[in-house]
Design a protein around this motif. Structure first.
Motif, PDB file in Angstrom:
ATOM      1  N   UNK A  32      32.603  34.933  46.074  1.00 48.93           N
ATOM      2  CA  UNK A  32      31.615  34.004  46.798  1.00 48.93           C
ATOM      3  C   UNK A  32      31.028  33.047  46.088  1.00 48.93           C
ATOM      4  N   UNK A  33      31.001  33.158  44.649  1.00 50.02           N
ATOM      5  CA  UNK A  33      30.233  32.207  43.838  1.00 50.02           C
ATOM      6  C   UNK A  33      31.289  31.105  43.228  1.00 50.02           C
ATOM      7  N   UNK A  34      32.403  31.224  43.841  1.00 47.07           N
ATOM      8  CA  UNK A  34      33.577  30.043  43.782  1.00 47.07           C
ATOM      9  C   UNK A  34      34.294  30.305  42.338  1.00 47.07           C
ATOM     10  N   UNK A  35      34.531  31.568  41.854  1.00 51.95           N
ATOM     11  CA  UNK A  35      35.261  31.809  40.823  1.00 51.95           C
ATOM     12  C   UNK A  35      36.334  32.811  41.154  1.00 51.95           C
ATOM     13  N   UNK A  36      37.244  32.104  41.919  1.00 55.77           N
ATOM     14  CA  UNK A  36      38.232  32.737  42.411  1.00 55.77           C
ATOM     15  C   UNK A  36      39.211  33.851  41.637  1.00 55.77           C
ATOM     16  N   UNK A  37      39.508  33.349  40.479  1.00 58.99           N
ATOM     17  CA  UNK A  37      40.524  33.990  39.402  1.00 58.99           C
ATOM     18  C   UNK A  37      39.861  35.357  39.225  1.00 58.99           C
ATOM     19  N   UNK A  38      38.895  35.167  38.622  1.00 60.88           N
ATOM     20  CA  UNK A  38      38.385  36.439  38.045  1.00 60.88           C
ATOM     21  C   UNK A  38      37.831  37.491  39.233  1.00 60.88           C
ATOM     22  N   UNK A  39      37.575  36.988  40.522  1.00 61.58           N
ATOM     23  CA  UNK A  39      37.326  37.810  41.516  1.00 61.58           C
ATOM     24  C   UNK A  39      38.425  38.566  41.978  1.00 61.58           C
ATOM     25  N   UNK A  40      39.483  37.702  42.154  1.00 62.53           N
ATOM     26  CA  UNK A  40      40.710  38.409  42.515  1.00 62.53           C
ATOM     27  C   UNK A  40      41.164  39.435  41.410  1.00 62.53           C
ATOM     28  N   UNK A  41      40.934  39.252  40.234  1.00 61.67           N
ATOM     29  CA  UNK A  41      41.374  40.123  39.029  1.00 61.67           C
ATOM     30  C   UNK A  41      40.459  41.305  38.990  1.00 61.67           C
ATOM     31  N   UNK A  42      39.174  41.321  39.447  1.00 64.80           N
ATOM     32  CA  UNK A  42      38.535  42.468  39.488  1.00 64.80           C
ATOM     33  C   UNK A  42      38.700  43.230  40.614  1.00 64.80           C
ATOM     34  N   UNK A  43      38.984  42.626  41.737  1.00 62.76           N
ATOM     35  CA  UNK A  43      39.480  43.297  43.036  1.00 62.76           C
ATOM     36  C   UNK A  43      40.869  44.122  42.701  1.00 62.76           C
ATOM     37  N   UNK A  44      41.885  43.417  42.407  1.00 59.68           N
ATOM     38  CA  UNK A  44      43.067  44.071  42.063  1.00 59.68           C
ATOM     39  C   UNK A  44      42.836  45.289  40.940  1.00 59.68           C
ATOM     40  N   UNK A  45      41.965  45.270  39.940  1.00 61.16           N
ATOM     41  CA  UNK A  45      41.669  46.080  38.998  1.00 61.16           C
ATOM     42  C   UNK A  45      41.012  47.254  39.506  1.00 61.16           C
ATOM     43  N   UNK A  46      40.411  47.004  40.248  1.00 65.29           N
ATOM     44  CA  UNK A  46      39.179  48.236  41.050  1.00 65.29           C
ATOM     45  C   UNK A  46      40.532  49.053  42.116  1.00 65.29           C
ATOM     46  N   UNK A  47      41.407  48.248  42.652  1.00 68.78           N
ATOM     47  CA  UNK A  47      42.365  49.171  43.499  1.00 68.78           C
ATOM     48  C   UNK A  47      43.492  49.946  42.590  1.00 68.78           C
ATOM     49  N   UNK A  48      43.746  49.352  41.447  1.00 70.71           N
ATOM     50  CA  UNK A  48      44.414  50.063  40.465  1.00 70.71           C
ATOM     51  C   UNK A  48      43.865  51.109  39.981  1.00 70.71           C
ATOM     52  N   UNK A  49      42.776  50.948  39.977  1.00 70.50           N
ATOM     53  CA  UNK A  49      41.836  52.309  39.134  1.00 70.50           C
ATOM     54  C   UNK A  49      41.600  53.462  39.966  1.00 70.50           C
ATOM     55  N   UNK A  50      41.581  52.957  41.276  1.00 73.28           N
ATOM     56  CA  UNK A  50      40.994  54.066  42.034  1.00 73.28           C
ATOM     57  C   UNK A  50      42.210  54.710  42.889  1.00 73.28           C
ATOM     58  N   UNK A  51      43.307  53.919  43.002  1.00 76.99           N
ATOM     59  CA  UNK A  51      44.580  54.301  43.761  1.00 76.99           C
ATOM     60  C   UNK A  51      44.940  55.969  43.467  1.00 76.99           C
ATOM     61  N   UNK A  52      45.316  56.290  42.197  1.00 74.28           N
ATOM     62  CA  UNK A  52      45.704  57.645  42.016  1.00 74.28           C
ATOM     63  C   UNK A  52      44.507  58.637  42.224  1.00 74.28           C
ATOM     64  N   UNK A  53      43.351  58.230  41.848  1.00 76.40           N
ATOM     65  CA  UNK A  53      42.238  59.199  42.216  1.00 76.40           C
ATOM     66  C   UNK A  53      42.026  59.414  43.465  1.00 76.40           C
ATOM     67  N   UNK A  54      42.051  58.412  44.364  1.00 76.02           N
ATOM     68  CA  UNK A  54      41.987  58.807  45.826  1.00 76.02           C
ATOM     69  C   UNK A  54      42.944  59.700  46.146  1.00 76.02           C
ATOM     70  N   UNK A  55      44.084  59.613  45.802  1.00 71.22           N
ATOM     71  CA  UNK A  55      45.352  60.537  46.125  1.00 71.22           C
ATOM     72  C   UNK A  55      45.174  61.753  45.722  1.00 71.22           C
TER      73      UNK A  55
END
Length: 62
Positions: A32-55
């Motif tokens: 939302x603050x127009x820093x798309x590359x870092x934002x998408x990297x944080x979102x993918x990192x969050x999904x990768x960190x929590x995927x196995x833990x949620x399962x």
């Protein structure tokens, strides 16, 4: 002794999920603050960190 280890492992999983949620929220904020590359990297990192833990958290071990 085993019960104490199970509680410790579950608390680590919950802590990891909270950190992952924080990274997801920060990623959305960065988008939302127009820093798309870092934002998408944080979102993918969050999904990768929590995927196995949620399962593992919601799996029924009998």
């Amino acid at each position: 002794m085993k019960n104490n280890k199970v509680k410790y492992a579950k608390s680590l999983v919950i802590t990891s999920l909270i950190v992952s949620l924080g990274a997801l929220v920060f990623g959305v904020y960065k988008i939302f603050t127009n820093d798309f590359l870092i934002g998408i990297a944080f979102i993918f990192g969050a999904i990768a960190m929590s995927w196995n833990d949620c399962i593992n958290l919601f799996k029924n071990d009998k």
